[in-house]
Design an enzyme around this catalytic site. Structure first.
Site, mmCIF file in Angstrom:
data_model
loop_
_atom_site.group_PDB
_atom_site.id
_atom_site.type_symbol
_atom_site.label_atom_id
_atom_site.label_comp_id
_atom_site.label_asym_id
_atom_site.label_seq_id
_atom_site.Cartn_x
_atom_site.Cartn_y
_atom_site.Cartn_z
ATOM 1 N N THR A 237 5.964 -7.128 -17.891
ATOM 2 C CA THR A 237 4.787 -6.826 -17.064
ATOM 3 C C THR A 237 3.726 -6.031 -17.819
ATOM 4 O O THR A 237 2.522 -6.232 -17.616
ATOM 5 C CB THR A 237 5.210 -6.077 -15.777
ATOM 6 O OG1 THR A 237 4.060 -5.820 -14.971
ATOM 7 C CG2 THR A 237 5.908 -4.762 -16.091
ATOM 8 N N CYS B 210 -0.509 -5.141 -2.967
ATOM 9 C CA CYS B 210 0.210 -6.188 -3.689
ATOM 10 C C CYS B 210 0.344 -7.368 -2.741
ATOM 11 O O CYS B 210 1.295 -7.439 -1.960
ATOM 12 C CB CYS B 210 1.581 -5.692 -4.150
ATOM 13 S SG CYS B 210 2.566 -6.969 -4.968
ATOM 14 N N HIS C 79 0.247 3.674 -1.613
ATOM 15 C CA HIS C 79 0.689 2.307 -1.898
ATOM 16 C C HIS C 79 -0.489 1.458 -2.347
ATOM 17 O O HIS C 79 -1.463 1.298 -1.609
ATOM 18 C CB HIS C 79 1.330 1.692 -0.653
ATOM 19 C CG HIS C 79 2.020 0.390 -0.912
ATOM 20 N ND1 HIS C 79 3.355 0.319 -1.281
ATOM 21 C CD2 HIS C 79 1.574 -0.888 -0.873
ATOM 22 C CE1 HIS C 79 3.693 -0.948 -1.449
ATOM 23 N NE2 HIS C 79 2.628 -1.703 -1.216
ATOM 24 N N SER C 80 -0.389 0.913 -3.563
ATOM 25 C CA SER C 80 -1.430 0.023 -4.062
ATOM 26 C C SER C 80 -1.175 -1.401 -3.582
ATOM 27 O O SER C 80 -0.035 -1.879 -3.597
ATOM 28 C CB SER C 80 -1.472 0.050 -5.593
ATOM 29 O OG SER C 80 -1.853 1.327 -6.046
ATOM 30 N N ARG D 287 -1.851 -3.455 -10.423
ATOM 31 C CA ARG D 287 -2.079 -2.207 -11.166
ATOM 32 C C ARG D 287 -3.514 -2.122 -11.646
ATOM 33 O O ARG D 287 -3.802 -1.641 -12.748
ATOM 34 C CB ARG D 287 -1.083 -2.057 -12.334
ATOM 35 C CG ARG D 287 0.370 -1.921 -11.879
ATOM 36 C CD ARG D 287 1.262 -1.265 -12.930
ATOM 37 N NE ARG D 287 1.276 -1.988 -14.170
ATOM 38 C CZ ARG D 287 2.058 -3.046 -14.420
ATOM 39 N NH1 ARG D 287 2.893 -3.480 -13.497
ATOM 40 N NH2 ARG D 287 2.019 -3.651 -15.590
ATOM 41 N N THR E 223 7.733 8.120 -3.868
ATOM 42 C CA THR E 223 7.264 7.375 -5.030
ATOM 43 C C THR E 223 8.316 7.420 -6.127
ATOM 44 O O THR E 223 9.168 8.319 -6.147
ATOM 45 C CB THR E 223 5.939 7.948 -5.570
ATOM 46 O OG1 THR E 223 5.449 7.099 -6.617
ATOM 47 C CG2 THR E 223 6.122 9.358 -6.114
ATOM 48 N N ASP F 170 -1.737 0.162 -16.950
ATOM 49 C CA ASP F 170 -1.965 0.573 -15.570
ATOM 50 C C ASP F 170 -3.383 1.123 -15.457
ATOM 51 O O ASP F 170 -3.698 2.165 -16.041
ATOM 52 C CB ASP F 170 -0.947 1.635 -15.158
ATOM 53 C CG ASP F 170 -0.911 1.896 -13.663
ATOM 54 O OD1 ASP F 170 -1.894 1.572 -12.974
ATOM 55 O OD2 ASP F 170 0.097 2.440 -13.179
ATOM 56 N N ARG G 15 -4.903 1.816 -12.479
ATOM 57 C CA ARG G 15 -5.135 2.402 -11.159
ATOM 58 C C ARG G 15 -5.649 3.844 -11.253
ATOM 59 O O ARG G 15 -5.294 4.585 -12.158
ATOM 60 C CB ARG G 15 -3.849 2.375 -10.339
ATOM 61 C CG ARG G 15 -3.442 0.997 -9.883
ATOM 62 C CD ARG G 15 -2.102 1.013 -9.200
ATOM 63 N NE ARG G 15 -1.026 1.402 -10.118
ATOM 64 C CZ ARG G 15 0.258 1.484 -9.753
ATOM 65 N NH1 ARG G 15 0.606 1.223 -8.501
ATOM 66 N NH2 ARG G 15 1.174 1.832 -10.640
#
Length: 210
Positions: free
Chosen positions: A126, A66, A63-64, A106, A161, A138, A140
């Site tokens: 986005t 946020c 989990h990134s 991201r 995911t 993105d 990441r």
């Protein structure tokens, strides 16, 4: 300040393990493990529940961070509900791991994320918003997951995911993904376009129209 008592490294990331403690939550008492990224000073954590080093596939979420979704309950994205759902699933099973990675927006950071939100308010999606700010869709990287998982004794995952890049990243680091478990979040008027863009432009594994 706690002593850093173990270093772990991967091909292009070096992490230092700092310490661990208990983290009681609404759903279960997790073990929280702290790491610091040597090159950047970014701090990352992993939550584990049960014996994750027994050689069996581990129910897991990468989990990134946020802030807006995880802590401020934003309805513009699916991040907060996905985090909550993943923790609930791990608690229900009594065993699992959640890696919380400091990769806001991201990978563009919190302030740039606010700039991106303003562009979205003006009509960009986005992906377009990130690109208008001069970033890739993105940014990441999941390479730092390898030393975290290795430290925890995890070699195979049942990965929660919707993002195929996470599956590919794990397999590229010889972390077996034994099962892919979608995390489908209810759509609303604020996240409808965001979720559809993740499907159409980022290849996320969700139905564009639910």
């Amino acid at each position: 300040m706690p002593s850093k008592d173990l270093s772990v490294s991967s091909q292009d990331q070096t992490l230092e393990y700092v310490t661990s403690c208990q983290l009681p939550t609404t759903w279960a008492t997790f073990q929280m493990h702290a790491f610091v990224e040597v090159a950047t000073g970014k701090e990352h954590i992993a939550l584990t529940l049960g014996d994750v080093a027994d050689g069996k596939p581990v129910l897991a979420r990468l989990h990134s961070e946020c802030l807006t979704g995880d802590a401020l309950f934003s309805q513009r994205c699916d991040c907060g509900p996905q985090l909550e759902m993943a923790m609930q699933k791990i608690a229900k099973e009594g065993r699992g791991a959640l890696l919380y990675l400091r990769q806001e927006g991201r990978g563009i950071g919190l302030l740039n994320k606010v700039h991106a939100y303003r562009l979205q308010d003006q009509g960009a999606d986005t992906v377009e918003a990130n690109q208008q700010l001069g970033f890739a869709a993105d940014l990441r990287s999941y390479s730092l997951c390898e030393p975290m998982l290795r430290h925890l004794g995890i070699g195979s995952l049942r990965l929660m995911t919707n993002n195929p890049r996470k599956i590919s990243a794990m397999e590229g680091m010889q972390i077996r993904v034994e099962e892919h478990i979608p995390l489908i979040i209810e759509r609303n008027q604020y996240n409808e376009r965001y979720l559809s863009t993740k499907v159409s432009k980022l290849g996320h594994l969700m139905q564009p129209d639910l």
